[in-house]
Design an enzyme around this catalytic site. Structure first.
Site, PDB file in Angstrom:
ATOM      1  N   TYR A 111      -9.024  27.015 -23.266  1.00  0.00           N
ATOM      2  CA  TYR A 111      -7.641  26.694 -22.937  1.00  0.00           C
ATOM      3  C   TYR A 111      -7.485  26.449 -21.438  1.00  0.00           C
ATOM      4  O   TYR A 111      -6.903  25.440 -21.006  1.00  0.00           O
ATOM      5  CB  TYR A 111      -6.722  27.833 -23.388  1.00  0.00           C
ATOM      6  CG  TYR A 111      -5.269  27.593 -23.066  1.00  0.00           C
ATOM      7  CD1 TYR A 111      -4.499  26.743 -23.841  1.00  0.00           C
ATOM      8  CD2 TYR A 111      -4.669  28.206 -21.969  1.00  0.00           C
ATOM      9  CE1 TYR A 111      -3.165  26.502 -23.540  1.00  0.00           C
ATOM     10  CE2 TYR A 111      -3.341  27.978 -21.656  1.00  0.00           C
ATOM     11  CZ  TYR A 111      -2.600  27.124 -22.449  1.00  0.00           C
ATOM     12  OH  TYR A 111      -1.280  26.897 -22.132  1.00  0.00           O
ATOM     13  N   SER A 142      -0.082  24.071 -16.852  1.00  0.00           N
ATOM     14  CA  SER A 142       0.102  25.514 -16.952  1.00  0.00           C
ATOM     15  C   SER A 142      -0.259  26.135 -15.622  1.00  0.00           C
ATOM     16  O   SER A 142      -0.964  25.532 -14.809  1.00  0.00           O
ATOM     17  CB  SER A 142      -0.836  26.056 -18.039  1.00  0.00           C
ATOM     18  OG  SER A 142      -0.980  27.458 -17.943  1.00  0.00           O
TER      19      SER A 142
END
Lengths: 187, 250
Positions: free
Chosen positions: B157, B144
């Site tokens: 996360y 990401s």
């Protein structure tokens, strides 16, 4: 490419002949002729490298962008280097110029994102270019040994990445730098 | 799909985790279009119907990547049924509701790391050996932009995404001599159920931060996954590749 007159005639030619410009691969660049530490580097050598690698890339980009804006979009690939991210001793002009290309890429990507122009950098490690081919077998073997894959990359492999980034397969990729280095940059 | 791009994964055996929705689903579908045989992996039945629709080019395998026995069963299935593994696209991952670190329950931290980090480790640990025995392959890990850009309220996360990127690079170095390439994809906000679950205000805020002015689509990310999975990217390993509409440039 560091001569603005020649760059404008190239882009004018493109406009007259083709009416638009969809893809620019900004690939022209040179290395430093001599390996030297910073305090030993000749400012003339510095200027020569910066002139071609940075000013040249800027000029081509500047004039190509005008044509791309008129055409409603496009894709630019600037040839950067693993040297955009990693220092290398005795090559300050080249390495500095490649760092600059990366930030020029990012800045331009932000400025033209809304115009449908994508601008990315490709960062190769050691590639079998004529410059590398001219080196001794010993040096080539040493360079290959520094790559985790154990080999120098092929120009065709870099070309395949450029095709991908230039194509409609990559519409959401902009302002990015794509390493192609056989794992060199991972460590 | 691009007509000239047909069959870029002809006869390849590919495992796609997180294939139930979003990016993983788009990757599984794209790989099938390109001629691969895809084993679509999800912890529930969410990829079952998708696999049935694309049978026999796609098959479903239920596997919770955070459970070692599940991943070992997947590896055994791949060996037994297909005899080889050429491609792994690892997308299984979970997010959590926005909370600052001192408010985040320990169990929530453990749940996220269990799937995102431990799951990635287990998937590599058990699927690399069949790939080694096949003489090499390509692994594409879904990281990401959060692998190197923080965002408040997402500690578990974001930490997991940073971990995935460095796990991916470590694996690239460890298996380079086995002709296994390992790369990470770093999307920003993508039109997935995970992102679309956010409030309209949050989504508008996310969108405004993307220089292109729009989120990416799962199909766009699948295009990059395909390039990295294919032999066209033969000199690319240990890299992380942004696909973020310019978000990471500033």
């Amino acid at each position: 490419m560091s001569d603005e007159g020649q760059v404008t005639s190239l882009i004018d030619h493109c406009r007259t002949r083709h009416g638009r410009l969809d893809v620019l691969v900004n690939n022209a660049g040179i290395g430093n002729r001599v390996q030297a530490r910073v305090h030993e580097t000749d400012p003339a050598e510095w200027d020569r490298v910066m002139n071609v690698n940075v000013r040249g890339a800027f000029l081509v980009l500047k004039h190509a962008l005008r044509l791309m804006l008129d055409g409603g979009g496009g894709s630019v690939i600037n040839m950067a280097s693993i040297g955009s991210h990693r220092g290398t001793p005795f090559s300050s002009p080249y390495i500095t110029s490649k760092g600059a290309i990366l930030m020029l890429t990012r800045t331009a990507a932000l400025e033209y994102a809304k115009d449908g122009i994508r601008i990315n950098a490709v960062c190769p490690g050691v590639i079998r270019t004529p410059l590398i081919e001219r080196q001794s077998e010993e040096l080539k073997a040493y360079l290959a040994s520094q790559v985790p894959q154990g080999r120098i990359g092929e120009p065709e492999e870099v070309a395949a990445l450029c095709v991908f980034l230039a194509s409609d397969e990559a519409p959401h990729i902009t302002g990015a730098d794509y390493l192609i280095d056989g794992g060199r940059g991972a460590s | 799909m691009h007509p000239s791009a047909k069959g870029r994964l002809e006869d390849k055996i590919a495992v796609v985790t997180g294939a139930g929705k979003g990016i993983g689903r788009a990757i599984a579908e794209r790989f099938v279009q390109e001629g691969a045989k895809v084993i679509a992996v999800t912890p529930s039945d969410s990829a079952k119907e998708l696999a049935a629709r694309h049978a026999p080019a796609m098959e479903f395998f239920r596997c919770d990547v955070s459970r070692s026995e599940d991943v070992q069963a997947l590896a055994a299935h791949v060996r037994r049924v297909h005899g080889r593994l050429d491609i792994l696209s690892h997308n299984a991952g979970v997010a959590h509701s926005p909370q600052r670190i001192h408010e985040l329950p320990e169990a929530e931290w453990d749940r996220v790391q269990g799937v995102n980090l431990r799951g990635a480790f287990l998937t590599l640990k058990y699927l690399v050996p069949p790939m080694m025995d096949s003489g090499g392959g390509s692994i594409v890990m879904m990281a990401s932009i959060g692998s190197f850009r923080a965002s408040p309220g997402s500690s578990a996360y974001i930490a997991s995404r940073g971990g995935i990127m460095m796990l991916s690079k470590t694996a690239a170095l460890e298996y380079v001599k086995d002709k296994i390439r390992v790369n990470a994809i770093c999307p920003a906000a993508t039109v997935t159920p995970m992102v679309m679950a956010a409030s309209p205000e949050t989504r508008a805020m996310i969108q405004a931060k993307i220089p292109q002015g729009r989120m990416g689509t799962p199909q766009e990310v699948a295009g990059l996954a395909l390039f990295l999975a294919s032999d066209e990217s033969s000199h690319m390993t240990g890299g992380h590749y942004l696909i973020d509409g310019g978000r990471g440039a500033s």
